[in-house]
Every structure is written in structure tokens, then in C-alpha cells.
Design a protein around this motif. Structure first.
Motif, PDB file in Angstrom:
ATOM      1  N   ARG A 120       4.005 -29.242 -60.026  1.00  0.00           N
ATOM      2  CA  ARG A 120       3.038 -28.512 -59.193  1.00  0.00           C
ATOM      3  C   ARG A 120       2.886 -29.178 -57.834  1.00  0.00           C
ATOM      4  NH1 ARG A 120      -0.005 -28.068 -64.053  1.00  0.00           N
ATOM      5  NH2 ARG A 120      -1.317 -29.793 -63.398  1.00  0.00           N
ATOM      6  N   ARG A 121       2.814 -30.499 -57.821  1.00  0.00           N
ATOM      7  CA  ARG A 121       2.666 -31.218 -56.551  1.00  0.00           C
ATOM      8  C   ARG A 121       3.894 -31.035 -55.664  1.00  0.00           C
ATOM      9  NH1 ARG A 121      -0.045 -36.922 -58.519  1.00  0.00           N
ATOM     10  NH2 ARG A 121      -2.072 -36.045 -59.047  1.00  0.00           N
ATOM     11  N   GLN A 143       5.946 -28.513 -55.685  1.00  0.00           N
ATOM     12  CA  GLN A 143       5.919 -27.134 -55.192  1.00  0.00           C
ATOM     13  C   GLN A 143       4.973 -27.010 -54.007  1.00  0.00           C
ATOM     14  OE1 GLN A 143       7.917 -24.675 -56.127  1.00  0.00           O
ATOM     15  NE2 GLN A 143       7.010 -23.395 -54.556  1.00  0.00           N
ATOM     16  N   MET A 144       3.803 -27.660 -54.093  1.00  0.00           N
ATOM     17  CA  MET A 144       2.848 -27.624 -52.990  1.00  0.00           C
ATOM     18  C   MET A 144       3.432 -28.263 -51.734  1.00  0.00           C
ATOM     19  SD  MET A 144      -0.709 -28.463 -55.049  1.00  0.00           S
ATOM     20  CE  MET A 144      -1.393 -29.269 -53.648  1.00  0.00           C
ATOM     21  N   VAL A 145       4.112 -29.384 -51.900  1.00  0.00           N
ATOM     22  CA  VAL A 145       4.722 -30.061 -50.751  1.00  0.00           C
ATOM     23  C   VAL A 145       5.798 -29.179 -50.128  1.00  0.00           C
ATOM     24  CG1 VAL A 145       6.178 -32.020 -50.083  1.00  0.00           C
ATOM     25  CG2 VAL A 145       4.176 -32.396 -51.521  1.00  0.00           C
ATOM     26  N   GLU A 173       5.980 -25.915 -50.238  1.00  0.00           N
ATOM     27  CA  GLU A 173       5.334 -24.783 -49.565  1.00  0.00           C
ATOM     28  C   GLU A 173       4.741 -25.214 -48.224  1.00  0.00           C
ATOM     29  OE1 GLU A 173       2.562 -23.279 -52.419  1.00  0.00           O
ATOM     30  OE2 GLU A 173       4.136 -22.425 -53.683  1.00  0.00           O
ATOM     31  N   ARG A 174       4.108 -26.377 -48.194  1.00  0.00           N
ATOM     32  CA  ARG A 174       3.543 -26.874 -46.938  1.00  0.00           C
ATOM     33  C   ARG A 174       4.631 -27.107 -45.898  1.00  0.00           C
ATOM     34  NH1 ARG A 174      -0.471 -31.441 -49.257  1.00  0.00           N
ATOM     35  NH2 ARG A 174      -1.872 -30.043 -50.359  1.00  0.00           N
TER      36      ARG A 174
END
Length: 69
Positions: free
Chosen positions: A39-40, A42-44, A46-47
Motif C-alpha cells: 500500500r505504501r 502504491q501511494m509513493v 501515485e504521488r
């Protein structure tokens, strides 16, 4: 003789059962940690995609090859 052998086998089985339980706990914990890390990541990603898109689609200087290459 047979009772001693059965007792030794039961003892060994108890140790193996404990080891299996311990390993199962480790696998469950690692699975949870893996899900959090996914999840982390994926967030990175996306950012970073948003940052690149907001930069007008230009390449980041660190990603560009120097002119002499």
C-alpha cells in the motif's frame, strides 16, 4: 522399551507442533507487513506520477542524460 519410545515420539511431535505454530505466526505477521508495504509503495508511485504530471510532462533533470552522452 516401547513406552519410552512412544514418549520420545510424543515429545518430538509436541516440539514440531510448537514449531509449526510459531512459523505460522511469523508467516501471518509477514503477510500483514507485506500488505502494508504494498500500500505504501502504491501511494509513493501515485504521488510520483502526480508530481510528474504537474511538472507539465517534462522529464526531471535527474532523469535526463547529460548532453555529452
Amino acid at each position: 522399551m516401547t513406552d519410552t519410545r512412544i514418549l520420545a515420539l510424543e515429545e518430538q511431535l509436541a516440539h514440531l507442533s510448537r514449531s509449526v505454530d510459531d512459523l505460522s505466526d511469523v508467516v501471518a505477521r509477514l503477510d500483514t507487513e507485506n500488505a502494508v508495504l504494498k500500500r505504501r509503495l502504491q501511494m509513493v508511485m501515485e504521488r510520483e506520477a502526480e508530481r510528474e504530471a504537474s511538472a507539465g510532462g517534462t522529464a526531471i533533470l535527474a532523469d535526463q542524460k547529460p548532453p555529452h552522452w
